[in-house]
Enzyme design. Structure first.
Site, PDB file in Angstrom:
ATOM      1  N   VAL A  33       0.837  -1.202   0.000  1.00 16.98           N
ATOM      2  CA  VAL A  33       0.000   0.000   0.000  1.00 16.98           C
ATOM      3  C   VAL A  33       0.869   1.248   0.000  1.00 16.98           C
ATOM      4  O   VAL A  33       0.612   2.208  -0.735  1.00 16.98           O
ATOM      5  CB  VAL A  33      -0.948   0.006   1.218  1.00 16.98           C
ATOM      6  CG1 VAL A  33      -1.710   1.327   1.295  1.00 16.98           C
ATOM      7  CG2 VAL A  33      -1.930  -1.156   1.124  1.00 16.98           C
ATOM      8  N   PRO A  53      11.366   0.123   9.021  1.00 16.00           N
ATOM      9  CA  PRO A  53      12.563  -0.715   9.104  1.00 16.00           C
ATOM     10  C   PRO A  53      12.847  -1.316   7.723  1.00 16.00           C
ATOM     11  O   PRO A  53      11.913  -1.610   6.969  1.00 16.00           O
ATOM     12  CB  PRO A  53      12.163  -1.806  10.110  1.00 16.00           C
ATOM     13  CG  PRO A  53      11.089  -1.162  10.936  1.00 16.00           C
ATOM     14  CD  PRO A  53      10.327  -0.295   9.977  1.00 16.00           C
ATOM     15  N   GLY A  56      10.958  -4.185   6.484  1.00 17.07           N
ATOM     16  CA  GLY A  56       9.552  -4.033   6.121  1.00 17.07           C
ATOM     17  C   GLY A  56       9.327  -3.437   4.750  1.00 17.07           C
ATOM     18  O   GLY A  56       8.178  -3.193   4.361  1.00 17.07           O
ATOM     19  N   ASP A 118      -6.965   2.560   4.809  1.00 17.70           N
ATOM     20  CA  ASP A 118      -8.054   1.630   5.108  1.00 17.70           C
ATOM     21  C   ASP A 118      -8.853   2.007   6.350  1.00 17.70           C
ATOM     22  O   ASP A 118      -9.558   1.170   6.919  1.00 17.70           O
ATOM     23  CB  ASP A 118      -7.521   0.198   5.247  1.00 17.70           C
ATOM     24  CG  ASP A 118      -8.592  -0.842   4.940  1.00 17.70           C
ATOM     25  OD1 ASP A 118      -9.482  -0.540   4.119  1.00 17.70           O
ATOM     26  OD2 ASP A 118      -8.554  -1.942   5.527  1.00 17.70           O
TER      27      ASP A 118
END
Length: 250
Positions: A33, A53, A56, A118
């Site tokens: 996303v 990080p 990620g 979201d």
């Protein structure tokens, strides 16, 4: 007689073209996303800082980092990250609802516009489904009700557009710039707008795409008498006489 005015349709959002060129935008998260958000920002020439990080980062975001397209802070978000006065908006895309809500609250305290992925109630603005063709951008928004539906509607609209629409718009942009050089006076503004409108209506999309620099120069000669000759006339064996129209050269 009562005048007729448009009916008010509440529940919508104010769709704007937000100019973020060279402005600092903070993106928290580095997944799929976040990758889409980052691309939208880079397309708008924003200065993007990503907080996540390294572990990620998905491949696309990692690519942006490796190619210095974004500034990367290899860490988790901290409240002090919002202390930078140059930050103009914040986007979060992390799988931690509690942390996302906390970031939202911090943004509200600092009056920073934010989008929490979201979570429609925690968004000052939404991302719609966008069709891009050069300078042409068309956004479809469902106001947070159905992102997939926005994508379907956007594809339907795009499929009905000529494939060269972006090129035609670029040509019109060049013509407008040239017209401002021909008639730069502020009082000429209304006439410029009306004349450009007539060109866009009377010329076909194919004509606008095919318009050359020479065609523009010839067409601009018809601005003073407020005329709009066809592309055929502009290119034909015609000579503009500066008074009432076009005369054939013999």
């Amino acid at each position: 007689m009562a005048e007729s005015f448009p009916e008010v349709q509440g529940g919508g959002s104010l769709i704007l073209a937000w100019q973020v060129k060279n402005k600092k935008v903070l993106v928290v998260g580095g997944g799929e996303v976040a990758a889409g958000r980052i691309l939208n920002l880079l397309n708008a020439d924003a200065s993007v800082t990503v907080i996540s990080p390294t572990s990620g980062l998905n491949p696309e975001v990692a690519h942006r980092v490796q190619n210095n397209q974004v500034t990367h802070l290899d860490k988790k978000f901290e409240p002090s990250d919002l202390d930078d006065p140059d930050i103009t908006m914040v986007l979060t895309a992390i799988d931690d609802p509690e942390a996302s809500s906390q970031i939202w609250k911090l943004c509200k305290e600092k009056r920073l516009p934010a989008n929490i992925a979201d979570v429609p109630p925690e968004c000052d603005f939404y991302f719609g489904s966008v069709h891009r063709d050069g300078p042409l951008q068309i956004m479809v928004s469902t106001n947070g009700n159905g992102p997939k539906m926005a994508n379907i509607v956007r594809r339907r609209i795009a499929s009905n557009l000529p494939p060269n629409m972006g090129d035609a718009i670029k040509k019109v942009g060049k013509l407008r710039k040239k017209l401002r050089e021909v008639a730069p006076q502020p009082e000429e503004g209304p006439k410029r707008m009306q004349w450009m409108s007539k060109v866009c209506v009377q010329w076909s999309l194919e004509d606008l795409c095919d318009m050359s620099e020479e065609d523009m120069e010839m067409l601009l000669q018809s601005y003073a008498p407020d005329q709009v000759p066809s592309l055929v006339d502009v290119r034909g064996p015609w000579e503009f006489d500066g008074s009432f129209g076009w005369a054939c050269v013999v």
